[in-house]
Design an enzyme around this catalytic site. Structure first.
Site, PDB file in Angstrom:
ATOM      1  N   ILE A  80      22.273  45.184  40.067  1.00  0.00           N
ATOM      2  CA  ILE A  80      21.863  46.044  41.184  1.00  0.00           C
ATOM      3  C   ILE A  80      20.975  47.190  40.668  1.00  0.00           C
ATOM      4  O   ILE A  80      19.988  47.562  41.310  1.00  0.00           O
ATOM      5  CB  ILE A  80      23.100  46.621  41.920  1.00  0.00           C
ATOM      6  N   ILE A 123      30.617  39.501  20.550  1.00  0.00           N
ATOM      7  CA  ILE A 123      30.046  38.659  19.493  1.00  0.00           C
ATOM      8  C   ILE A 123      28.868  37.862  20.041  1.00  0.00           C
ATOM      9  O   ILE A 123      27.809  37.769  19.451  1.00  0.00           O
ATOM     10  CB  ILE A 123      31.122  37.701  18.930  1.00  0.00           C
ATOM     11  N   GLU A 124      29.062  37.300  21.231  1.00  0.00           N
ATOM     12  CA  GLU A 124      28.040  36.366  21.729  1.00  0.00           C
ATOM     13  C   GLU A 124      26.750  37.038  22.172  1.00  0.00           C
ATOM     14  O   GLU A 124      25.724  36.393  22.309  1.00  0.00           O
ATOM     15  CB  GLU A 124      28.609  35.468  22.830  1.00  0.00           C
ATOM     16  N   THR A 137      31.264  56.126  26.498  1.00  0.00           N
ATOM     17  CA  THR A 137      29.804  56.000  26.494  1.00  0.00           C
ATOM     18  C   THR A 137      29.234  56.317  25.115  1.00  0.00           C
ATOM     19  O   THR A 137      28.353  55.611  24.616  1.00  0.00           O
ATOM     20  CB  THR A 137      29.198  56.940  27.558  1.00  0.00           C
ATOM     21  N   LYS A 152      26.117  67.077  27.341  1.00  0.00           N
ATOM     22  CA  LYS A 152      26.929  66.489  26.277  1.00  0.00           C
ATOM     23  C   LYS A 152      26.465  65.058  25.992  1.00  0.00           C
ATOM     24  O   LYS A 152      26.299  64.660  24.835  1.00  0.00           O
ATOM     25  CB  LYS A 152      28.382  66.497  26.744  1.00  0.00           C
ATOM     26  N   GLY A 184      30.761  23.712  50.025  1.00  0.00           N
ATOM     27  CA  GLY A 184      31.864  23.480  49.099  1.00  0.00           C
ATOM     28  C   GLY A 184      31.840  22.084  48.525  1.00  0.00           C
ATOM     29  O   GLY A 184      31.014  21.254  48.907  1.00  0.00           O
ATOM     30  N   CYS A 200      25.717  23.158  54.603  1.00  0.00           N
ATOM     31  CA  CYS A 200      25.912  22.084  53.620  1.00  0.00           C
ATOM     32  C   CYS A 200      27.215  21.321  53.911  1.00  0.00           C
ATOM     33  O   CYS A 200      27.259  20.593  54.884  1.00  0.00           O
ATOM     34  CB  CYS A 200      25.830  22.623  52.207  1.00  0.00           C
ATOM     35  N   GLU A 231      32.428  11.333  49.693  1.00  0.00           N
ATOM     36  CA  GLU A 231      32.886  12.272  48.663  1.00  0.00           C
ATOM     37  C   GLU A 231      34.422  12.387  48.712  1.00  0.00           C
ATOM     38  O   GLU A 231      35.071  12.594  47.708  1.00  0.00           O
ATOM     39  CB  GLU A 231      32.254  13.658  48.890  1.00  0.00           C
ATOM     40  N   ARG A 254      24.989  16.464  46.790  1.00  0.00           N
ATOM     41  CA  ARG A 254      24.785  15.058  46.420  1.00  0.00           C
ATOM     42  C   ARG A 254      24.764  14.160  47.649  1.00  0.00           C
ATOM     43  O   ARG A 254      24.036  13.197  47.722  1.00  0.00           O
ATOM     44  CB  ARG A 254      25.929  14.553  45.532  1.00  0.00           C
ATOM     45  N   HIS A 303      20.788  25.387  52.242  1.00  0.00           N
ATOM     46  CA  HIS A 303      21.448  26.698  52.195  1.00  0.00           C
ATOM     47  C   HIS A 303      20.496  27.798  52.671  1.00  0.00           C
ATOM     48  O   HIS A 303      19.779  28.381  51.847  1.00  0.00           O
ATOM     49  CB  HIS A 303      21.884  27.017  50.762  1.00  0.00           C
ATOM     50  N   GLU A 360      21.131  30.745  53.408  1.00  0.00           N
ATOM     51  CA  GLU A 360      21.509  32.043  52.847  1.00  0.00           C
ATOM     52  C   GLU A 360      20.755  32.380  51.564  1.00  0.00           C
ATOM     53  O   GLU A 360      20.685  33.542  51.178  1.00  0.00           O
ATOM     54  CB  GLU A 360      23.033  32.106  52.625  1.00  0.00           C
TER      55      GLU A 360
END
Ligand code: GLN
Length: 542
Positions: free
Chosen positions: A24, A154-155, A197, A229, A359, A386, A410, A467, A512, A514
């Site tokens: 954002i 790490i990644e 921070t 600061k 879904g 969908c 499905e 699909r 979709h 949206e």
């Protein structure tokens, strides 16, 4: 390696904790720069190993956002598009998985013959190639790159190292580093704390980057002594300590950042001209959003309702469409697993409209079908997206055409009436990643239909991610009974939109909608659906 074009680069990292809202902040900064006439794009580099988030459960990663070119991407790209009214692409979202995949493919091809392939320079070079790819198209004055995850993970190390190198490659006034962090408030002490921070900035310094600008998420305003600061301990200019207060709506953030002069700081560092941003349209949108004259209640029936991020774009589309209608849209999320034929009335009768969500898989399907039967029979405005559209076809086939056991293959591969089915080319596909019908497809809208009325045009393009398809074998029967195919793919003949003749507002889309709603261009189907719900509410009153 370095960017040859005159594009300037902004890198946004995050520290202390995840979910601080880097997306954002990046989108808001993008808006403020775009409002000054700069051409801006935003990209996200994600440190996880999946090639893309397409195979991730929404509970893991929220919604999967699909771009025009069919990339399955991080949901932050949705914010970039909604804020900037731009389209993004595969190039705007790159993961560690994709970086390694590219490097390993090159290794197998022999591109590095004789060399040991290593994180530095091979992986970091590949990361930098992706940093600069969009800039090198020459289309952008400024590219903002959000680095996913948290500094210290790490990644994320190779990404931070690549940012360090990018600064060297780009030279002065072409690079800005922004670090987003959290200033917690300790209730017992009654104090805002800067130590997390300080540590995060130090961690970043250890990895070779001195942040130029510090954006501080906080629930309370930052007093001057806290700003001083932070500036002192984090080695940034006082006016580069930017306060990012919790906002009522994400759409306030560009205005908050404008007050804190975030873009001015960026432009100073980049030595770019500083004009006043044109935020007229944005402010008008906020005015309509915050001063609604009407209110409606919409139920969204879906499977992943516990996590609103799973349907992020649907929620945002209602905000855009609500503002366009000066209407407050209250969205209630209802778990499809809790709905059945007996309780549908009790659960749904108070709503002015029902959206049945996209879904995958069997869970909750019958609940969606029960909800659709109820709204169809009671003239409640309905939008099916969908899987929601597929369920509308199944419901109509079973309850109006009388096709017992009609289903999508499905859910039931053995159904006698596969009204939703796989197309031949999908039947051969076994791999799960990136193999759906993905991205933008053209659609011809039926003249004079309700869909036509909503869109106000006959040729549209919308984004897909599925699909299974409407089975054209049943098209004639369905049309005869009143379920009209109001949108058809001109190339494949596939049905992309259905609507009901004898219903005030009942539309289902295989795509979709949206994913294409933005602040500047609220999606016409959502705008029309909100209008339909308003009309339904008025009808109830009279
Ligand atoms: N599961 C359905 C399909 O694959 C619908 C997908 C969706 O709702 N995005 O066709």
């Amino acid at each position: 390696m370095g960017s040859k074009s005159s594009t300037k680069y902004i890198f946004v990292t995050g520290g202390v904790t995840s979910s601080l809202g880097k997306g954002i902040i990046s989108a808001s900064l993008g808006k403020l720069l775009q409002g000054r006439g700069f051409s801006v794009t935003i990209q996200k580099l994600d440190p996880y190993i999946n090639i893309d988030p397409g195979t991730l459960n929404p509970y893991e990663h929220g919604e999967c956002y699909v771009t025009d070119d069919g990339a399955e991407t991080d949901l932050e790209l949705g914010h970039y598009e909604r804020f900037l009214n731009i389209t993004t692409s595969q190039d705007n979202n790159v993961t560690t998985g994709r970086i390694y995949h590219n490097v390993i493919t090159k290794e197998r091809r022999g591109d590095y013959l004789g060399k040991t392939v290593q994180v530095i320079p091979h992986i970091t070079d590949e990361i930098k190639r992706n940093f600069f790819k969009l800039g090198e198209t020459g289309k952008y004055d400024i590219v903002i790159t959000e680095i996913g995850g948290c500094v210290g993970d790490i990644e994320s190390l190779p990404f931070i190292e690549a940012v360090r190198q990018a600064k060297q490659d780009l030279g002065p006034h072409n690079f800005v580093s922004i670090h987003l962090t959290l200033i917690p408030y300790l209730e017992a002490a009654g104090e805002l704390k800067t130590k997390p921070t300080q540590h995060s900035v130090k961690q970043l310094q250890e990895e070779g980057i001195q942040t130029d600008i510090l954006v501080c998420r906080s629930s309370y305003p930052l007093p001057m002594e806290i700003r001083k600061k932070l500036a002192l301990f984090c080695n940034v200019q006082l006016n580069s300590v930017i306060e990012a207060l919790d906002a009522k709506t994400i759409y306030d953030v560009p205005i908050l950042m404008s007050k804190e002069k975030l873009a001015e700081r960026v432009l100073t560092i980049l030595k770019l001209p500083k004009s006043q941003p044109d935020l007229e349209d944005w402010k008008n949108f906020l005015g309509r959003l915050k001063n609604p004259t009407e209110e409606i209640n919409i139920a969204v029936v879906g499977k992943y309702v516990e996590l609103p991020d799973a349907y992020k774009s649907i929620a945002e589309s209602f905000i855009h469409a609500g503002a366009a209608n000066e209407t407050k849209v209250n969205v209630k999320w209802i778990s499809s697993e809790t709905v059945d034929n007996k309780n549908a009335e009790r659960l749904l009768k108070s709503f002015d409209g029902v959206l049945v969500a996209p879904g995958f898989g069997e869970r909750g399907i019958e609940g969606k079908i029960s909800a659709i039967q109820y709204v169809r029979e009671h003239n409640i405005p309905f939008l099916g997206i969908c899987l929601g559209m597929q369920c509308a076809v199944i419901e109509f086939s079973r309850n109006v055409l009388g096709l017992k056991g009609a289903a999508s293959t499905e859910i039931n591969t053995k159904t006698k009436h596969p009204v939703i089915d796989l197309m031949e080319d999908q039947k051969k596909v076994t791999a799960k990643g990136g193999t759906m019908r993905l991205g933008a497809y053209d659609c011809d809208v039926k003249k004079g239909s309700k869909t036509h009325h909503a869109y106000g045009k006959l040729h549209i393009s919308e984004r897909h991610r599925h699909r299974y398809e409407f089975n054209n074998v049943y098209k004639k029967q369905l049309q005869k009974a009143g379920m009209v195919a109001s949108g058809i793919n001109p190339k494949s003949g596939l049905v992309e939109i259905i609507e009901l003749e004898d219903h005030p507002w009942f539309i289902g889309t295989q795509f979709h909608p949206e994913l294409k709603s933005t602040v500047q261009n609220p999606h016409p189907l959502f705008v029309s659906f909100v209008k339909g719900a308003l009309a339904f509410k008025k009808g109830k009153r009279n």
